[in-house]
Scaffold this active site. Structure first.
Site, mmCIF file in Angstrom:
data_model
loop_
_atom_site.group_PDB
_atom_site.id
_atom_site.type_symbol
_atom_site.label_atom_id
_atom_site.label_comp_id
_atom_site.label_asym_id
_atom_site.label_seq_id
_atom_site.Cartn_x
_atom_site.Cartn_y
_atom_site.Cartn_z
ATOM 1 N N ASP A 170 4.581 -5.928 5.551
ATOM 2 C CA ASP A 170 5.777 -5.566 4.748
ATOM 3 C C ASP A 170 5.753 -3.993 4.380
ATOM 4 O OD1 ASP A 170 4.180 -5.541 1.595
ATOM 5 O OD2 ASP A 170 3.102 -6.956 2.988
ATOM 6 N N GLU B 172 4.862 -8.678 -10.261
ATOM 7 C CA GLU B 172 3.530 -8.482 -10.404
ATOM 8 C C GLU B 172 3.139 -8.114 -11.832
ATOM 9 O OE1 GLU B 172 1.962 -5.551 -7.707
ATOM 10 O OE2 GLU B 172 3.986 -6.134 -6.284
#
Length: 293
Positions: A94, A186
């Site tokens: 990623d 997150e």
């Protein structure tokens, strides 16, 4: 007869032996040299550097033993510069603007011990205003290079989940053969667990309604356990949990695992996140978007 020789008795007088006196300077130097050596040995034995060296030696020996006997399923790969879980056969990365300009042809061509990169998640948006500066280039060139691509949105908990989803869909042109949209969550942003879950659900509902595709949720292992597991376990889950020989979740509880954040990838400057997919290439193909939107 020859005349008798006169014998004269010689009296030998012994000279007194004079012993050389040791140089006081030399004795003083020897004593201090000995003291210096003793002091040095004592300091060495009690020095943190000494024990640090012993500790590092023990650690390196331990790692060697682990490599030899324990981590045969988690070997170090010199080309990628990380340990790679041997059990999984579909690998990917990623990226975002952090990696700068990427040579996707080199990314796709990289191979080491049958490990090739099959997919790439690319950062698209964040919040309700930020578009990743390299997204459009990465989105276009990754597809041209032949890698399976997916776009992700970094979720800001205090912003409307619905409006974040709209912003993402306005930015990303999803096509058949792409991975489903990803929401990267997150942080709580100071919200309660319930508030966070409700706002996240707004985002997921909007994405699914407009794209006819169920999104992927990316998060850290502990964040998932504390905030998401009980409510969002039926989604496709992508977990970040680094430097472990295996993910500490049941095999049925996750689909993607970000297992390292410091891989070397040909065509990319700097460190890169490395991932595995929990399945084979056929399983991965069933996740892909079937129709362009």
């Amino acid at each position: 007869m020859p005349p008798a020789r006169k014998t004269t008795s010689r009296t030998t007088t012994k000279k007194p032996v004079t012993r050389k006196k040791r140089s006081t300077k030399k004795t003083f130097a020897q004593k201090h040299k000995l003291k210096f050596i003793i002091t040095l040995v004592v300091l060495l034995l009690f020095s943190p550097l000494y024990y640090g060296k012993l500790f590092r030696t023990a650690v390196s020996t331990g790692r060697w033993v682990k490599d030899l006997f324990i981590f045969d399923e988690y070997p170090n790969d010199d080309e990628f510069g990380i340990r790679i879980p041997r059990k999984y056969h579909v690998h990917g990365i990623d990226v975002s603007s952090y990696q700068g300009k990427i040579n996707w042809e080199k990314v796709v061509a990289m191979e080491s011990y049958n490990v090739k990169l099959s997919f790439a998640f690319i950062k698209a948006t964040e919040g309700v205003t930020l578009v990743d500066s390299y997204f459009q280039r990465n989105w276009r060139e990754s597809k041209e290079a032949g890698i399976i691509r997916g776009a992700y949105h970094y979720f800001k908990p205090k912003k409307s989940g619905k409006w974040q989803a709209k912003f993402f869909l306005q930015t990303v042109n999803l096509e058949a053969g792409d991975l489903p949209p990803v929401i990267d969550i997150e942080e709580t942003g100071g919200l309660s667990k319930l508030e966070l879950q409700l706002n996240l659900q707004e985002f997921l509902n909007e994405i699914e309604a407009k794209s006819k595709t169920k999104p992927i949720i990316y998060t850290g292992y502990k964040f998932f356990e504390d905030n998401l597991k009980e409510k969002f376990g039926d989604y496709t889950i992508w977990i970040a949990h680094y430097y472990q020989p295996k993910l500490k979740l049941p095999e049925t509880a996750w689909h993607f695992w970000q297992h390292a954040d410091n891989a070397h990838i040909d065509g990319i400057k700097g460190k890169v996140d490395m991932n595995v997919f929990n399945g084979d290439e056929v399983d991965l193909s069933t996740l892909l978007i079937q129709k362009s939107y």
